[in-house]
Design an enzyme around this catalytic site. Structure first.
Site, PDB file in Angstrom:
ATOM      1  N   LYS A 157      15.973  70.571  44.667  1.00  0.00           N
ATOM      2  CA  LYS A 157      14.729  70.900  43.954  1.00  0.00           C
ATOM      3  C   LYS A 157      13.756  69.737  44.129  1.00  0.00           C
ATOM      4  CE  LYS A 157      12.520  73.810  41.253  1.00  0.00           C
ATOM      5  NZ  LYS A 157      12.170  75.183  41.667  1.00  0.00           N
ATOM      6  N   TYR A 206      25.270  65.451  34.969  1.00  0.00           N
ATOM      7  CA  TYR A 206      26.548  65.416  34.254  1.00  0.00           C
ATOM      8  C   TYR A 206      27.097  63.998  34.057  1.00  0.00           C
ATOM      9  CZ  TYR A 206      26.829  70.527  34.847  1.00  0.00           C
ATOM     10  OH  TYR A 206      26.598  71.879  34.819  1.00  0.00           O
ATOM     11  N   ASP A 238      16.430  77.412  43.803  1.00  0.00           N
ATOM     12  CA  ASP A 238      16.222  78.742  43.202  1.00  0.00           C
ATOM     13  C   ASP A 238      16.156  79.820  44.278  1.00  0.00           C
ATOM     14  OD1 ASP A 238      14.042  77.151  43.736  1.00  0.00           O
ATOM     15  OD2 ASP A 238      12.737  78.022  42.236  1.00  0.00           O
ATOM     16  N   ASP A 289      27.556  73.556  40.172  1.00  0.00           N
ATOM     17  CA  ASP A 289      28.297  74.224  39.095  1.00  0.00           C
ATOM     18  C   ASP A 289      27.803  75.662  38.962  1.00  0.00           C
ATOM     19  OD1 ASP A 289      29.969  74.605  36.979  1.00  0.00           O
ATOM     20  OD2 ASP A 289      28.826  73.388  35.552  1.00  0.00           O
TER      21      ASP A 289
END
Ligand code: NAD
Length: 340
Positions: free
Chosen positions: A175, A123, A209, A233
């Site tokens: 990740k 972002y 995930d 988010d």
């Protein structure tokens, strides 16, 4: 003595949930004085800029702000004012609790807190098109920026938050298996900071995930979760879903000097003007603000009144399968307040 707070009612359903929140806080006797300021579409309409200098100056002066949701035009126009505010004021920690307020949902007694890094990651807004041949938009590229400084301070914030709030465990979600550099650096810093808290707060790292799946299968295994901007988010909306949806989820944006509280949800253009938005998230955001200011007694009474009003199920808004208006819900909360 009353504390002066910058108040940004915001766009869409913002003004109506803000009015409802003020009604409840006034009834509870919160020691707050409001300095109302413009931002977002409301500011564009009034003064042709989405983030007036005066609004920023007011927040910097008061160091505390309650903000309604702001509309961001998709794809075109100005960049997100929410993102701009967080960056401009260096509100690096986004604190999003997900707590069961209404029994009878998918889960009972959820009590989780997600700490999202608020200023870096995908972002940062560094993105561009890549032209090929006659196609100016043949590809597009966004940069995910992770700094050692940013990773360290958000993970440290999560551990300090856990200690201050008597929490048992911090889960760092990442990740790093795929994004070996950016997420790898985030994890590396996380592991380093976590070692300083060994013996005081439990720590684990998990792939993002799998974390998303485990949150749905068994949310009770988590306590405090920390992650970079976009992951936070997405997962904080998932966590809001565990406790009844976006209408129930408040958040705080915390920096070294300034704190800004808001509902997690957006301006809900589909509900604008209908008077049926659920003001709970905004009221709970105001409770977080009161606690930040040390007004714990008032915050506790407001939370209690919200819980009793929801439990009575007489004045629920349509998102909670009721038919009450925003104002009727707020009036019921004010009515349910215990005297101080
Ligand atoms: P949204 O959160 O506004 O709405 C998503 C869904 O949730 C809609 O169906 C809406 O009706 C419902 N909803 C949201 N708040 C509710 C409430 N209090 N009571 C009942 N139902 C509620 O998300 P969106 O539609 O994706 O975004 C709308 C606008 O808000 C966009 O411009 C977006 O950029 C902006 N936005 C702002 C913020 C913020 O100010 N922090 C956060 C998210 C989105």
């Amino acid at each position: 003595m009353a504390v002066t707070v910058t108040l940004i009612p915001g766009d869409g359903i913002g003004p109506s949930i803000t009015a409802a929140t003020r009604h409840v806080l006034d009834a509870a006797g919160a020691q707050l004085e409001w300095e109302e300021q413009l931002a977002g579409m409301a500011a564009v309409a009034a003064v042709q800029t989405p983030l007036p200098d005066e609004t920023l100056a007011s927040i910097r002066r008061n160091r505390i702000c309650l903000k309604g949701p702001l509309t961001t035009p998709v794809g075109v126009g100005f960049r997100s004012i929410n993102v701009a505010l967080r960056k401009e004021l260096d509100l690096y920690a986004n604190v999003r609790p997900a707590v069961t307020m209404l029994a009878g949902g998918r889960y009972e007694d959820i009590d989780l807190v997600l700490i999202r890094e608020n200023t870096e990651g995908l972002y940062v807004g560094v993105e561009h098109y890549i032209g090929m041949g006659s196609d100016a938009k043949a590809a597009a590229e966004s940069v995910m920026l992770i700094t050692r400084f940013g990773a360290e301070r958000i993970v440290r914030y999560a551990f300090e938050y856990a200690l201050a709030h008597g929490r048992r465990k911090v889960t760092l979600a990442h990740k790093a298996n795929i994004l070996k550099y950016t997420q790898g650096l985030f994890l590396e810093e996380g592991n380093r900071i976590a070692a300083e808290y060994r013996g005081r707060v439990e720590y684990e790292d998990r792939i993002i995930d799998a974390t998303a799946m485990h949150l749905v299968l068994n949310p009770y295994q988590f306590d405090v979760l920390v992650m970079e901007n976009m992951f936070g988010d997405i997962l904080s909306d998932e966590m809001a879903g565990l406790v009844g949806g976006l209408g129930m989820a408040p958040g705080g944006n915390i920096g070294k000097d300034v704190a800004m509280y808001e509902p997690v949800h957006g301006s809900a253009p589909d509900l604008e003007g209908k008077g049926i938005a659920n003001p709970t998230a905004m009221i709970l955001a105001a409770c977080m603000l009161l606690e930040h200011l040390g007004q714990h007694e008032v915050a506790g009474r407001v939370r209690g009144a919200v819980k009793r009003t929801l439990a009575a199920r007489k004045t629920l808004t349509p998102d909670l399968h009721g038919s009450a208006t925003t104002d009727a819900f707020a009036a019921a909360v004010a009515e349910a307040l215990e005297p101080h």
